[in-house]
Write an enzyme that holds these catalytic residues in place. Structure first.
Site, PDB file in Angstrom:
ATOM      1  N   HIS A 159      11.369   6.095   4.781  1.00 37.08           N
ATOM      2  CA  HIS A 159      11.634   7.335   4.053  1.00 37.08           C
ATOM      3  C   HIS A 159      10.427   8.262   4.177  1.00 37.08           C
ATOM      4  CE1 HIS A 159      12.119   9.578   0.014  1.00 37.08           C
ATOM      5  NE2 HIS A 159      12.837  10.191   0.936  1.00 37.08           N
TER       6      HIS A 159
ATOM      7  N   CYS B 139       8.033   3.705  -4.251  1.00 35.94           N
ATOM      8  CA  CYS B 139       7.984   5.165  -4.380  1.00 35.94           C
ATOM      9  C   CYS B 139       9.309   5.764  -4.831  1.00 35.94           C
ATOM     10  CB  CYS B 139       7.557   5.762  -3.047  1.00 35.94           C
ATOM     11  SG  CYS B 139       5.978   5.097  -2.504  1.00 35.94           S
ATOM     12  N   HIS B 140      10.368   5.482  -4.100  1.00 34.33           N
ATOM     13  CA  HIS B 140      11.665   6.076  -4.430  1.00 34.33           C
ATOM     14  C   HIS B 140      12.776   5.034  -4.421  1.00 34.33           C
ATOM     15  CE1 HIS B 140       9.098   9.004  -2.215  1.00 34.33           C
ATOM     16  NE2 HIS B 140       9.255   9.651  -3.351  1.00 34.33           N
ATOM     17  N   GLY B 141      12.393   3.763  -4.392  1.00 29.69           N
ATOM     18  CA  GLY B 141      13.364   2.698  -4.595  1.00 29.69           C
ATOM     19  C   GLY B 141      14.143   2.223  -3.383  1.00 29.69           C
TER      20      GLY B 141
END
Ligand code: FES
Length: 111
Positions: free
Chosen positions: A46, A74-76
């Site tokens: 990502h 960070c964002h899963g």
């Protein structure tokens, strides 16, 4: 765990790793030269954070055939133990596998 990685998992974005970067020698269900050792570049596809190995993540274990995987803080984004990304997370592709070779029973050359 290794045996379970061989089952096609509908929860993965690219279970056959056709759109992912790995050497030809790792074009298999475990994405590795030796099923008992996984080598990957530990950078989330990502935005480049570092996913960590999680063997006890209830959400990850509930959605995959094989228990355990890698979770990006960070964002899963979540990946299975072969570095294959789970659907509906920000990361678009599986973890990258570098070129590598075993140079002995306990030595590995990367690159
Ligand atoms: S950098 Fe890993 S989910 Fe965003």
């Amino acid at each position: 765990m290794v045996r379970a990685l061989r089952w096609p998992d509908p929860e993965l974005v690219d279970p056959q790793s056709k759109r992912s970067e790995q050497p030809a020698s790792c074009a298999n269900p475990t994405r590795s030269e030796r099923a008992d050792l996984f080598v990957a570049i530990g950078i989330c596809t990502h935005l480049g954070c570092t996913p960590t190995l999680r063997l006890d993540d209830a959400a990850l274990n509930a959605e995959l055939h094989a228990p355990g995987g890698f979770v990006c803080p960070c964002h899963g984004s979540r990946y299975d133990l072969a570095g294959r990304v789970v659907k509906n997370v920000p990361a678009p592709t599986n973890l990258e596998i570098p070129d590598y070779a075993f140079t002995g029973a306990s030595t590995l050359r990367i690159g």
